[in-house]
Scaffold this motif. Structure first.
Motif, PDB file in Angstrom:
ATOM      1  N   ALA A  38       0.771  -1.208  -0.056  1.00  0.00           N
ATOM      2  CA  ALA A  38      -0.054  -0.068  -0.048  1.00  0.00           C
ATOM      3  C   ALA A  38       0.758   1.299   0.042  1.00  0.00           C
ATOM      4  O   ALA A  38       1.969   1.442   0.653  1.00  0.00           O
ATOM      5  CB  ALA A  38      -0.925  -0.156   1.272  1.00  0.00           C
ATOM      6  N   LYS A  39       0.484   2.357  -0.679  1.00  0.00           N
ATOM      7  CA  LYS A  39       1.424   3.421  -0.871  1.00  0.00           C
ATOM      8  C   LYS A  39       0.905   4.244   0.129  1.00  0.00           C
ATOM      9  O   LYS A  39       1.600   5.295   0.466  1.00  0.00           O
ATOM     10  CB  LYS A  39       1.073   4.067  -2.414  1.00  0.00           C
ATOM     11  CG  LYS A  39       1.510   3.311  -3.529  1.00  0.00           C
ATOM     12  CD  LYS A  39       3.029   2.755  -3.288  1.00  0.00           C
ATOM     13  CE  LYS A  39       3.351   1.851  -4.737  1.00  0.00           C
ATOM     14  NZ  LYS A  39       4.750   1.395  -4.492  1.00  0.00           N
ATOM     15  N   LYS A  40      -0.059   4.188   0.531  1.00  0.00           N
ATOM     16  CA  LYS A  40      -0.774   5.120   1.821  1.00  0.00           C
ATOM     17  C   LYS A  40      -1.007   4.234   2.932  1.00  0.00           C
ATOM     18  O   LYS A  40      -2.160   3.524   2.659  1.00  0.00           O
ATOM     19  CB  LYS A  40      -1.817   6.033   1.130  1.00  0.00           C
ATOM     20  CG  LYS A  40      -2.285   7.004   2.113  1.00  0.00           C
ATOM     21  CD  LYS A  40      -3.500   7.764   1.603  1.00  0.00           C
ATOM     22  CE  LYS A  40      -3.950   9.014   2.660  1.00  0.00           C
ATOM     23  NZ  LYS A  40      -5.054   9.944   2.029  1.00  0.00           N
ATOM     24  N   VAL A  41      -0.433   4.448   3.872  1.00  0.00           N
ATOM     25  CA  VAL A  41      -0.745   3.771   5.205  1.00  0.00           C
ATOM     26  C   VAL A  41      -0.969   4.609   6.274  1.00  0.00           C
ATOM     27  O   VAL A  41       0.033   5.495   6.546  1.00  0.00           O
ATOM     28  CB  VAL A  41       0.199   2.705   5.468  1.00  0.00           C
ATOM     29  CG1 VAL A  41      -0.111   1.707   6.668  1.00  0.00           C
ATOM     30  CG2 VAL A  41       0.481   1.638   4.416  1.00  0.00           C
ATOM     31  N   SER A  42      -1.931   4.567   7.163  1.00  0.00           N
ATOM     32  CA  SER A  42      -1.864   5.240   8.562  1.00  0.00           C
ATOM     33  C   SER A  42      -2.244   4.530   9.641  1.00  0.00           C
ATOM     34  O   SER A  42      -2.859   3.577   9.565  1.00  0.00           O
ATOM     35  CB  SER A  42      -3.056   6.212   8.160  1.00  0.00           C
ATOM     36  OG  SER A  42      -4.362   5.738   8.073  1.00  0.00           O
ATOM     37  N   HIS A  43      -1.919   4.770  10.846  1.00  0.00           N
ATOM     38  CA  HIS A  43      -2.156   4.032  12.008  1.00  0.00           C
ATOM     39  C   HIS A  43      -2.567   5.092  13.006  1.00  0.00           C
ATOM     40  O   HIS A  43      -1.944   6.370  13.031  1.00  0.00           O
ATOM     41  CB  HIS A  43      -0.782   3.324  12.667  1.00  0.00           C
ATOM     42  CG  HIS A  43      -0.180   2.320  11.418  1.00  0.00           C
ATOM     43  ND1 HIS A  43      -0.600   1.242  10.869  1.00  0.00           N
ATOM     44  CD2 HIS A  43       1.042   2.606  10.757  1.00  0.00           C
ATOM     45  CE1 HIS A  43       0.240   1.007  10.161  1.00  0.00           C
ATOM     46  NE2 HIS A  43       1.082   1.751  10.152  1.00  0.00           N
ATOM     47  N   GLU A  44      -3.531   4.623  13.797  1.00  0.00           N
ATOM     48  CA  GLU A  44      -3.887   5.557  15.072  1.00  0.00           C
ATOM     49  C   GLU A  44      -4.321   4.718  16.219  1.00  0.00           C
ATOM     50  O   GLU A  44      -4.691   3.757  16.075  1.00  0.00           O
ATOM     51  CB  GLU A  44      -4.897   6.666  14.747  1.00  0.00           C
ATOM     52  CG  GLU A  44      -6.333   5.901  14.399  1.00  0.00           C
ATOM     53  CD  GLU A  44      -7.474   6.834  13.986  1.00  0.00           C
ATOM     54  OE1 GLU A  44      -7.259   7.903  14.630  1.00  0.00           O
ATOM     55  OE2 GLU A  44      -8.492   6.231  13.502  1.00  0.00           O
TER      56      GLU A  44
END
Length: 628
Positions: free
Chosen positions: A51-57
């Motif tokens: 994935a070129k765009k990954v976010s974690h929160e």
């Protein structure tokens, strides 16, 4: 590294490797170093890291805290596609359970075959005290040092089949362990790897599409224990199904249908009437055509039953195959009338009446999944259709070419056929609806009766429930977690090795995982074969507090555990052995199996303890048993 702690459970997440670890009571469980989260598609593999765009929160809510991740910006054939999904891994504050959730967001751009996430645990120590629990049939325990390689699990480990009676697996290392429960099991299964001699065993889950789409949130629940064995993991699962209202005991079932009490303590007899193997069946033997067809009249079966009564058999259930005109495994679901050359309705009624005169119980084999092209009412419109428009077919069984009946139609056929049996005076105590609890649920993409696999299980249960409403106890081939509320008994619930040729090495230690959860919920007949001087299946029947097979004539030779090998005993000896098992079953059938153990750590000496205090100890080396 992202960490969070709730209720003594700490979650560790590495954003670089996308791997998780869980720490509880100073025990650390982490994913295998070789594992990479991925999606298997029709045209290759897609890794989460692609994935070129990954976010974690991190987040907290009223019931716990977790880490939510989003993966998007995947590239296919040089172009970005809109496919996106999320994962949510969180710790429940009230219990310390850890939930792993995979959530589809946009399914456009990839044709998913399976999602391999969460990963297998690191489990590499060459120690007997490190072992893995698999729910392949009755259950197996694989020590990390087990000398035999684990062969591919039947039904590819799909939950809801003989390869996964219950939707969980577990591992224990020096009395610290975990149980991984699939909360959404309808389109999921497990894969396991244990090479010869170990020194490791890996097991993990996979999620598959429903009608071509991932469609809904997929959930695994991990419970970590610091001081446990496999008994404790089974009781964690028993508590889980009880909380959901799915722990329906025989005591509860007997309150609805009192004949449940009559079935307890019965010896089981499995006989047939008519066999007719079609020339276009895979089972057809062109070299020995005389072996393909045979007939036994209802009158002959009645004579055999009366002989058993004369020999002193007090309680008996007859499972009758091939009773209808088409013959065994032919022309379902149009399985009427009673076989004319065997005596027709009159002969069948006489047999049923004789059973009841002797104080016995009578039931039939029936089938509402295999949809034979030779059935008079066959209509491709009602066969299961895949999402690509094709209709699966094969010709394995005696009736030749078949597809699969969409389970949306099965309850109608059950009602039609059993009303006809009743009209002809056939008083049934039980009925066996073949393969429902052994084979995976089906799906159908016909827009007139579209059906998911989850719905298929519901329709199968509706068939069982109809029988119960008519005072007929329902049975099916094996047992399965989803069927427990409606199923009273089964054909068998064996250990996996019992369905292979006698003498083949065991792929693990047989342990009654299913019975440690559900013993007091379903009546299980057990094979009684004395296969050699070193192996007597009667010992397993006693250990499991099950019912005995007095006679089990196979529908297909050398298939489904019915082998010609073994020591042939006289009928009087079979009756004596069956009575021992029946007497125990009458005592403990409604009792929870509270514990199973290997006495002194020796897997060749095993003991079960039931909730009424009864203990059964068997010695597989000495071929002895003791009931206390």
């Amino acid at each position: 590294m992202n960490d969070l702690t709730k209720n003594g459970t700490t979650l560790h997440f590495d954003e670089n490797t996308l791997s998780f670890a869980v720490e509880k009571d100073q025990e650390m469980w982490k994913w295998s170093k070789d594992y990479e989260p991925k999606i298997v598609c029709e045209d290759g593999e897609v890794f989460f890291r692609d994935a070129k765009k990954v976010s974690h929160e991190k987040y907290e809510c009223g019931t716990g805290a977790g880490i939510r991740s989003r993966y998007e910006g995947f590239v296919k054939d040089g172009s970005q596609i809109p496919y996106a999904f999320e994962t949510n891994v969180w710790v429940e504050e009230a219990t310390g359970h850890v939930y792993f959730e995979w959530i589809p967001v946009c399914e456009e751009g990839l044709c998913v075959q399976k999602v391999l996430w969460p990963g297998e645990m690191e489990f590499e120590e060459a120690k007997d005290s490190w072992y893995t629990l698999l729910n392949q049939e009755q259950g197996m325990l694989i020590p990390n040092t087990w000398k035999e390689e684990l062969k591919p699990v039947i039904f590819d480990g799909f939950f809801g089949t003989a390869g996964g009676y219950m939707p969980w697996f577990g591992q224990v290392r020096d009395r610290a362990g975990y149980i991984a429960v699939c909360v959404t099991p309808w389109n999921a299964g497990y894969q396991a790897c244990h090479p010869a001699e170990g020194p490791y065993t890996h097991v993990s889950v996979r999620f598959e599409p429903s009608l071509g789409k991932m469609d809904y949130r997929r959930v695994m629940r991990y419970t970590f224990l610091s001081d446990c064995d496999y008994n404790d993991l089974c009781k964690v699962y028993r508590k889980y199904v009880n909380e959901q209202g799915r722990l329906r005991t025989l005591e509860e079932k007997a309150a609805r249908n009192g004949s449940v009490n009559d079935l307890i303590g019965c010896a089981f007899v499995h006989k047939g009437i008519k066999t007719q193997v079609q020339p276009n069946s895979d089972f057809y033997d062109p070299e020995n055509p005389e072996k393909n067809n045979h007939l036994t009249t209802f009158a002959q079966r009645e004579k055999e039953i009366r002989h058993l009564h004369d020999l002193g058999v007090k309680k008996l259930y007859l499972h009758l195959d091939g009773w209808a005109q088409p013959g065994y495994d032919n022309q379902h679901p149009d399985y009427l009338p009673a076989c004319k050359e065997a005596g027709g309705w009159e002969g069948m009624k006489s047999l049923a009446d004789a059973m009841h005169e002797c104080g016995y119980m009578f039931g039939i084999h029936d089938q509402y999944r295999d949809y034979y092209l030779a059935a008079p009412s066959f209509d491709e419109e009602y066969a299961c259709r895949l999402t690509d428009g094709t209709i699966p077919q094969h010709q394995r069984w005696a009736g030749g070419p078949q597809s699969y009946l969409c389970a949306t139609q099965a309850p109608y056929y059950v009602k039609r056929n059993f009303q006809e049996l009743k009209k002809n005076g056939i008083d049934l105590d039980g009925a066996y609806l073949d393969v429902f609890t052994c084979n995976e649920g089906d799906e159908c993409d016909n827009p007139h009766h579209r059906m998911t696999r989850r719905e298929c299980y519901e329709y199968r249960c509706a068939c069982f429930e109809y029988l119960l409403s008519q005072g007929i106890l329902p049975s099916s081939e094996e047992v399965s977690d989803w069927a427990v509320p409606s199923l009273v008994f089964c054909h068998y619930a064996p250990y996996d090795f019992m369905l292979r040729k006698p003498g083949e090495p065991k792929q693990g230690i047989p342990v009654p995982l299913y019975n440690l959860v559900y013993h007091d919920c379903v009546i299980e007949p057990w094979m009684m074969d004395k296969v050699s001087e070193e192996e007597d299946y009667m010992l397993y029947a006693l250990l499991n507090g099950g019912a005995p097979y007095l006679i089990r004539d196979a529908a297909y030779p050398n298939f489904d555990g019915a082998f010609d090998d073994g020591i042939e005993l006289k009928l009087e000896e079979d009756i004596r052995r069956s009575k021992v098992v029946s007497d125990l079953h009458e005592k403990v059938a409604k009792c929870e199996m509270v514990r199973h153990e290997m006495v002194g750590g020796n897997p060749m000496v095993q003991r079960t303890t039931f909730s009424d205090g009864t203990q059964v100890t068997v010695d597989f080396e000495k071929q002895t048993y003791e009931i206390q």
